[in-house]
Design an enzyme around this catalytic site. Structure first.
Site, PDB file in Angstrom:
ATOM      1  N   GLY A  52      24.323  55.914  -2.875  1.00 16.29           N
ATOM      2  CA  GLY A  52      23.263  56.705  -2.281  1.00 16.29           C
ATOM      3  C   GLY A  52      23.495  58.193  -2.430  1.00 16.29           C
ATOM      4  O   GLY A  52      24.459  58.645  -3.058  1.00 16.29           O
ATOM      5  N   THR A  77      18.548  51.348  -1.658  1.00  8.87           N
ATOM      6  CA  THR A  77      18.120  52.737  -1.887  1.00  8.87           C
ATOM      7  C   THR A  77      19.096  53.476  -2.800  1.00  8.87           C
ATOM      8  O   THR A  77      18.786  54.571  -3.262  1.00  8.87           O
ATOM      9  CB  THR A  77      17.993  53.520  -0.560  1.00  8.87           C
ATOM     10  OG1 THR A  77      19.257  53.523   0.106  1.00  8.87           O
ATOM     11  CG2 THR A  77      16.945  52.885   0.345  1.00  8.87           C
ATOM     12  N   ASP A  97      26.057  43.603   0.135  1.00  8.66           N
ATOM     13  CA  ASP A  97      25.282  43.904   1.330  1.00  8.66           C
ATOM     14  C   ASP A  97      26.208  43.851   2.534  1.00  8.66           C
ATOM     15  O   ASP A  97      26.844  42.827   2.796  1.00  8.66           O
ATOM     16  CB  ASP A  97      24.152  42.873   1.488  1.00  8.66           C
ATOM     17  CG  ASP A  97      23.127  43.281   2.529  1.00  8.66           C
ATOM     18  OD1 ASP A  97      23.531  43.851   3.570  1.00  8.66           O
ATOM     19  OD2 ASP A  97      21.926  43.031   2.314  1.00  8.66           O
ATOM     20  N   THR A 133      21.783  46.596   9.192  1.00 11.79           N
ATOM     21  CA  THR A 133      22.802  47.376   8.475  1.00 11.79           C
ATOM     22  C   THR A 133      23.621  48.218   9.440  1.00 11.79           C
ATOM     23  O   THR A 133      24.848  48.303   9.326  1.00 11.79           O
ATOM     24  CB  THR A 133      22.133  48.283   7.434  1.00 11.79           C
ATOM     25  OG1 THR A 133      21.480  47.474   6.453  1.00 11.79           O
ATOM     26  CG2 THR A 133      23.164  49.179   6.742  1.00 11.79           C
ATOM     27  N   ALA A 155      28.961  57.219   9.809  1.00  7.79           N
ATOM     28  CA  ALA A 155      27.853  58.151   9.626  1.00  7.79           C
ATOM     29  C   ALA A 155      26.784  57.851  10.663  1.00  7.79           C
ATOM     30  O   ALA A 155      26.018  56.901  10.533  1.00  7.79           O
ATOM     31  CB  ALA A 155      27.278  58.029   8.222  1.00  7.79           C
ATOM     32  N   TYR A 186      15.900  52.536  13.542  1.00 13.41           N
ATOM     33  CA  TYR A 186      16.920  53.453  13.014  1.00 13.41           C
ATOM     34  C   TYR A 186      17.660  54.153  14.143  1.00 13.41           C
ATOM     35  O   TYR A 186      18.895  54.096  14.226  1.00 13.41           O
ATOM     36  CB  TYR A 186      16.262  54.474  12.087  1.00 13.41           C
ATOM     37  CG  TYR A 186      17.248  55.423  11.433  1.00 13.41           C
ATOM     38  CD1 TYR A 186      18.082  54.975  10.403  1.00 13.41           C
ATOM     39  CD2 TYR A 186      17.350  56.751  11.827  1.00 13.41           C
ATOM     40  CE1 TYR A 186      18.982  55.843   9.797  1.00 13.41           C
ATOM     41  CE2 TYR A 186      18.238  57.619  11.230  1.00 13.41           C
ATOM     42  CZ  TYR A 186      19.064  57.158  10.215  1.00 13.41           C
ATOM     43  OH  TYR A 186      19.956  58.014   9.620  1.00 13.41           O
ATOM     44  N   GLN A 203      38.991  48.989  22.748  1.00 12.87           N
ATOM     45  CA  GLN A 203      39.478  47.621  22.944  1.00 12.87           C
ATOM     46  C   GLN A 203      40.587  47.238  21.977  1.00 12.87           C
ATOM     47  O   GLN A 203      41.524  46.528  22.350  1.00 12.87           O
ATOM     48  CB  GLN A 203      38.318  46.637  22.813  1.00 12.87           C
ATOM     49  CG  GLN A 203      38.685  45.191  23.171  1.00 12.87           C
ATOM     50  CD  GLN A 203      37.453  44.294  23.253  1.00 12.87           C
ATOM     51  OE1 GLN A 203      36.326  44.780  23.326  1.00 12.87           O
ATOM     52  NE2 GLN A 203      37.672  42.991  23.251  1.00 12.87           N
TER      53      GLN A 203
END
Length: 369
Positions: A52, A77, A97, A133, A155, A186, A203
Site C-alpha cells: 500500500g 488496495t 489476508d 482487518t 497503525a 473504520y 495481559q
C-alpha cells in the site's frame, strides 16, 4: 522483550556489508520457508499492507536500515508497482489476508500492522472487510508478536477522535465517534485495534506501540483513492472541477509521507522501557481549510480547474489537527516538509505515473497492430 539494539542494526559495518551484498539482487515474490541465503541473525520485520501507500514507503526505510522485510498484503488496495522498484534479497512479498492467521516464520523482531482500506470512499462499500482487518487482523498480528517476542507497531488513525470536542487533539482525548454511522466500521474497528493492543500489552506483556496517523499524502497514492489530495490532483491534472464536499471550511492537517515514516521508525526504535504500551500522534500541525487546499493544488499545477460543491457526507469531521507535544518530547520528531513542497513532489509523481501509463498504452497498441 528483545531490543533492536541486541541485533546492532545501527552498526555501520553490518549496514555496509548488507548494502554491498544487495547491489545485484532483483525483487522477488517467494513462498515460505525463507530462502537459504537468508540468515537467522538478520533482524526480520513483517509489514502488513506492505504494497500500500504508507506500507511501501515504510518497507523502503526498513530495508535502508538493514532489516530483512516480509510484506503481507491481500492486494485489495495494495499495488505491485509500489514494490517493483525494490532490488534486495532481504525482501519478500507474500499475498496474504491478515484476517487469516499469519504464516509461520523462523524469526520475527518487529511487526508493523498497516493493512486496511483507509479511504472514506471504501467505508461503506467495504465496511465488513475493514472491520475484520482491523479487529481479527490485529489479533492475528498480536498473536505472532507474542509468539516471537516481537515489537508490535499498530497503525491507528486520527479517526478515533471522531468529531472532536477539543482542538488540537491530544492522545489522552477519548474521542466523539458515532458507532453506527457509515464511517463506524473504520473508526470503531481502529478503536478496537487499539484496545486489543493495550490488552495484549497488559495481559501478555507484548511490546505494543500505537501511532495515530493524521492525514498523510505523497507518491504512490492511488489516483482513484477517494481521499482528498489524490482526488484534487487527479481532477486538476485533467482541468476538471475540483469537488469539495460541504462549503470547504472544514480543516485538515496534511503530513508528507516521508515525515510520517520517520516518526513511525523513531517510535519503533525507542527503548522498550519508554515506548512499550504508548500511543503517539503523528501528523502536521499546519491546519488548512479544504478550500485552501484546493486553491493550492490548482496553483501548484497551474491548472484551469474551478471548484464545485457537493453535499457533506455523514459524520465528516469539521476540524482535524494533532497535538504533537508527545511526538516532539518522546521521539524528538517533528515534520519538516511544508505543504506546497510535498504537493509538488506528489503531483510530479502523479504526472510520471500518467506518462508511464500512456507509454504502456502506445506499446500495447503497437504490439497488437
Amino acid at each position: 522483550m528483545k531490543s533492536i539494539n541486541d541485533h546492532e542494526i545501527n552498526s555501520k559495518e553490518r549496514q555496509e556489508s548488507w548494502a554491498k551484498s544487495n547491489e545485484s539482487n532483483q525483487d522477488r515474490q517467494v513462498s515460505l520457508p525463507l530462502s537459504k541465503n537468508e540468515t537467522n541473525d538478520q533482524p526480520h520485520v513483517i509489514v502488513t499492507g506492505g504494497a500500500g501507500f504508507v506500507g511501501s514507503h515504510l518497507i523502503d526505510a526498513l530495508l535502508n536500515d538493514g532489516y530483512r522485510v516480509t510484506s503481507l498484503d491481500n492486494m485489495a488496495t495494495g499495488r505491485h508497482e509500489n514494490l517493483a522498484h525494490i532490488e534486495s534479497s532481504r525482501f519478500e512479498s507474500l499475498q496474504h489476508d491478515v484476517t487469516e492467521p499469519f504464516p509461520d516464520f523462523d524469526r520475527v523482531d518487529q511487526i508493523y500492522h498497516f493493512a486496511s482500506h483507509a479511504s472514506p470512499a471504501d467505508f461503506e462499500s467495504h465496511a465488513v472487510e475493514i472491520a475484520l482487518t482491523n479487529s481479527l487482523g490485529t489479533h492475528h498480528g498480536l498473536q505472532t508478536a507474542q509468539l516471537h517476542d516481537a515489537t508490535f507497531v499498530l497503525a491507528s488513525t486520527s479517526e478515533v477522535y471522531g468529531e472532536p470536542e477539543i482542538h488540537p487533539q491530544r492522545e489522552d482525548y477519548h474521542g466523539n465517534v458515532n458507532p453506527r454511522g457509515v464511517r463506524a466500521p473504520y473508526d470503531e474497528s481502529k478503536r478496537l485495534s487499539e484496545s486489543l493492543a493495550a490488552a495484549y500489552h497488559r495481559q501478555y506483556g507484548v511490546d505494543t506501540r500505537t501511532v495515530r496517523i493524521f492525514n498523510t499524502y505523497g507518491p504512490r497514492m492511488r489516483r482513484n483513492d477517494g481521499r482528498v489530495i489524490p482526488n484534487f490532483v487527479d481532477q486538476a491534472l485533467r482541468n476538471e472541477p475540483l469537488t469539495i464536499y460541504g462549503d470547504g471550511t472544514q480543516t485538515r492537517s496534511f503530513c508528507y509521507v516521508s515525515d510520517l515514516v520517520a516518526g513511525i521508525r523513531s517510535l519503533a526504535e525507542l527503548d522498550e522501557t519508554i515506548a512499550a504500551g504508548t500511543v503517539v500522534n503523528l501528523g502536521n500541525r499546519n491546519e488548512v481549510t479544504i478550500r485552501e487546499l484546493a486553491e493550492t493544488i490548482v496553483d501548484v499545477l497551474d491548472s484551469q480547474s474551478r471548484i464545485s460543491y457537493q453535499p457533506l457526507p455523514q459524520d465528516d469531521p469539521s476540524r482535524r489537527r494533532p497535538d504533537l507535544t508527545r511526538a516532539e518530547t518522546m521521539l524528538g520528531w517533528s515534520p519538516s516538509i511544508d505543504l506546497k513542497t510535498g504537493l509538488q513532489h506528489t503531483t510530479d509523481a502523479f504526472r510520471e505515473e500518467s506518462d508511464l501509463r500512456e507509454i504502456n498504452k502506445v506499446e500495447s497498441s503497437t504490439i497488437l497492430a
